[in-house]
Design a protein around this motif. Structure first.
Motif, PDB file in Angstrom:
ATOM      1  N   SER A 222       0.631  -1.043   0.025  1.00  0.00           N
ATOM      2  CA  SER A 222       0.133  -0.012  -0.089  1.00  0.00           C
ATOM      3  C   SER A 222       0.871   1.185  -0.037  1.00  0.00           C
ATOM      4  O   SER A 222       1.767   1.364   0.913  1.00  0.00           O
ATOM      5  N   GLY A 223       0.616   2.150  -0.902  1.00  0.00           N
ATOM      6  CA  GLY A 223       1.497   3.521  -0.772  1.00  0.00           C
ATOM      7  C   GLY A 223       1.282   4.174  -2.213  1.00  0.00           C
ATOM      8  O   GLY A 223       0.302   3.849  -3.101  1.00  0.00           O
ATOM      9  N   PRO A 224       1.754   5.426  -2.388  1.00  0.00           N
ATOM     10  CA  PRO A 224       1.876   6.248  -3.181  1.00  0.00           C
ATOM     11  C   PRO A 224       2.406   5.810  -4.355  1.00  0.00           C
ATOM     12  O   PRO A 224       3.540   5.403  -4.395  1.00  0.00           O
ATOM     13  N   ASN A 252       5.953   1.851  -1.037  1.00  0.00           N
ATOM     14  CA  ASN A 252       5.014   0.878  -0.244  1.00  0.00           C
ATOM     15  C   ASN A 252       5.588   0.732   1.098  1.00  0.00           C
ATOM     16  O   ASN A 252       6.323  -0.043   1.685  1.00  0.00           O
ATOM     17  N   PRO A 253       5.239   1.945   2.014  1.00  0.00           N
ATOM     18  CA  PRO A 253       5.934   1.903   3.353  1.00  0.00           C
ATOM     19  C   PRO A 253       4.882   1.167   4.397  1.00  0.00           C
ATOM     20  O   PRO A 253       3.666   0.886   4.156  1.00  0.00           O
ATOM     21  N   GLU A 254       5.598   0.731   5.398  1.00  0.00           N
ATOM     22  CA  GLU A 254       5.117  -0.299   6.422  1.00  0.00           C
ATOM     23  C   GLU A 254       3.854   0.710   7.167  1.00  0.00           C
ATOM     24  O   GLU A 254       2.808   0.363   7.613  1.00  0.00           O
ATOM     25  N   PHE A 255       4.076   2.022   7.418  1.00  0.00           N
ATOM     26  CA  PHE A 255       3.317   2.964   8.154  1.00  0.00           C
ATOM     27  C   PHE A 255       1.921   3.109   7.402  1.00  0.00           C
ATOM     28  O   PHE A 255       0.937   3.492   7.958  1.00  0.00           O
ATOM     29  N   LEU A 256       1.873   2.820   5.897  1.00  0.00           N
ATOM     30  CA  LEU A 256       0.449   2.795   5.154  1.00  0.00           C
ATOM     31  C   LEU A 256      -0.096   1.391   5.021  1.00  0.00           C
ATOM     32  O   LEU A 256      -1.044   1.166   4.429  1.00  0.00           O
ATOM     33  N   GLY A 257       0.498   0.569   5.912  1.00  0.00           N
ATOM     34  CA  GLY A 257      -0.230  -1.005   5.961  1.00  0.00           C
ATOM     35  C   GLY A 257       0.596  -1.988   5.167  1.00  0.00           C
ATOM     36  O   GLY A 257       0.166  -3.169   5.147  1.00  0.00           O
ATOM     37  N   SER A 258       1.713  -1.659   4.522  1.00  0.00           N
ATOM     38  CA  SER A 258       2.344  -2.735   3.606  1.00  0.00           C
ATOM     39  C   SER A 258       3.172  -3.632   4.696  1.00  0.00           C
ATOM     40  O   SER A 258       3.709  -3.552   5.630  1.00  0.00           O
TER      41      SER A 258
END
Length: 407
Positions: A222-224, A252-258
């Motif tokens: 998940s990410g921009p 896909n950063p972990e702070f966005l749920g990755s």
């Protein structure tokens, strides 16, 4: 657009297609030259009712939306009989001399065993191409064979994975100058209820568990995404000419749920050479490079043949046959009318790809395929063809049905 199915289809299924029209005024500057001498499936069907051809063309040009629909029956990936429908809508939001053709695709399919795919793709150009809104939304309950990572995996050592999959890819691009666009968006890949569909003893022989160190019943990316685009085509369904270059860089950063922190790049280049002003006589060339640039991607999100944005690469290969951290792809296709009125046509194509190896991440093995196909003009206004293609590689033969061209 190519289905993800291996389709065994009769040509007569194509004649079940039909077109619906919605009343709306089309801008007066539509180029109508040559339409009268062209014929499509709609003309053929209406000729049965002895309708006046000139009146038909005039009425159709006044419609803003051109719809195409064909039902299909065949075999689904992972086994089982499938029923599918390929739906295409093409329209202009502004003056066609300055606005590209917008398209919407909806190609649902299902099997009697409960597997189904609901994909919805859109590419909408606002007037004068000021903005491009593109999206890919899917929900899938999907079986898929996997052979591990690398270009030299054993054909007989495959594992059937079953999983649910939600995809949300949506971006907005703004025109910076003619044919040049920049934008950004959000991408989500969510695989859940991951499970093995058959004997798992072969897992020890393929680099699957070794890649992730553990088996995940769900993974999220998940990410921009940042989008760069050069596009001089005016019709992406069946481009008569033009150039296309797209670069998408995804975070896909972990702070966005990755599940993991990772990044990727997808570079897509296409060029179309036309050799006639009066009939289709085109050489189309396509190449893309897909790579994980940083971090560790979940196994099902790694670059894999047939999993490009439009699932149209790798005709002649089973989808997902080769997977790696990097994938390089080339394809050329020659497109030619068979009949002077453009109703019948044919294509011949060849492609080759390579994926990086599990150890060393180098390109070592190349995988070629070739094939040919028949084209039936479904809608001459939107240039939508029914395509029936046969692709062949060393260990696989695939039959593919599409509305529009593969690229």
């Amino acid at each position: 657009m190519k289905n993800k199915l291996r389709i065994q289809v009769l040509i007569l299924c194509c004649l079940m297609g039909f077109v619906l029209s919605i009343q709306a005024q089309q801008p007066a500057s539509v180029d109508t030259s040559g339409l009268t001498r062209q014929k499509d499936l709609i003309d053929l069907l209406k000729k049965l009712f002895k309708a006046d051809q000139q009146k038909i063309d005039s009425t159709r040009l006044k419609k803003k939306f051109q719809f195409s629909l064909i039902p299909v029956a065949g075999n689904a990936a992972g086994g089982g009989k499938a029923v599918a429908t390929a739906f295409n809508a093409a329209f202009y939001t502004g003056d066609p001399s300055a606005t590209s053709l917008s398209t919407i695709y909806f190609t649902p399919w299902f099997t009697l065993s409960g597997k189904f795919v609901l994909p919805f793709r859109n590419q909408v150009w606002l007037p004068n191409n000021a903005l491009l809104l593109k999206g890919d939304t899917r929900f899938m309950i999907y079986p898929q064979y996997t052979w591990g990572i690398g270009g030299h995996t054993n054909e007989n050592e495959k594992i059937l994975l079953e999983y649910n999959y939600l995809r949300l890819y949506h971006s907005c691009l703004k025109k910076i100058r003619k044919n040049f666009f920049l934008g950004a968006g959000y991408d989500l890949d969510f695989h859940f209820n991951n499970r093995l569909g058959n004997d798992s003893s072969a897992l020890a022989t393929i680099p699957f568990f070794d890649y992730t160190k553990e088996y995940h019943q769900s993974t999220t990316s998940s990410g921009p995404v940042i989008n760069f685009l050069i596009d001089s085509r005016r019709n992406a369904t069946n481009p008569p000419r033009g150039f296309y270059l797209s670069v998408d860089y995804r975070f896909n950063p972990e702070f966005l749920g990755s599940t993991y922190n990772w990044q990727s790049a997808f570079i897509d280049v296409r060029k179309y050479f036309s050799f006639s002003k009066y009939r289709q006589n085109i050489l189309a060339c396509w190449s893309y490079y897909w790579t994980v640039t940083n971090g560790r991607a979940p196994y099902l999100d790694l670059p894999s043949i047939g999993w490009d944005y439009y699932n149209s690469s790798g005709r002649g290969f089973e989808q997902n046959r080769y997977r790696g951290k990097r994938l390089l792809y080339f394809e050329s296709e020659y497109r030619r009318d068979l009949s002077p009125n453009g109703f019948w046509g044919f294509v011949v194509f060849a492609n080759a790809h390579t994926v990086s190896e599990y150890e060393g991440n180098a390109f070592v093995y190349w995988h070629p395929a070739a094939g040919a196909g028949l084209r039936i003009k479904f809608n001459k206004i939107s240039r939508t063809n029914i395509g029936i293609d046969v692709g062949v590689s060393k260990n696989y033969t695939g039959i593919y049905l599409s509305l529009g061209e593969a690229f």
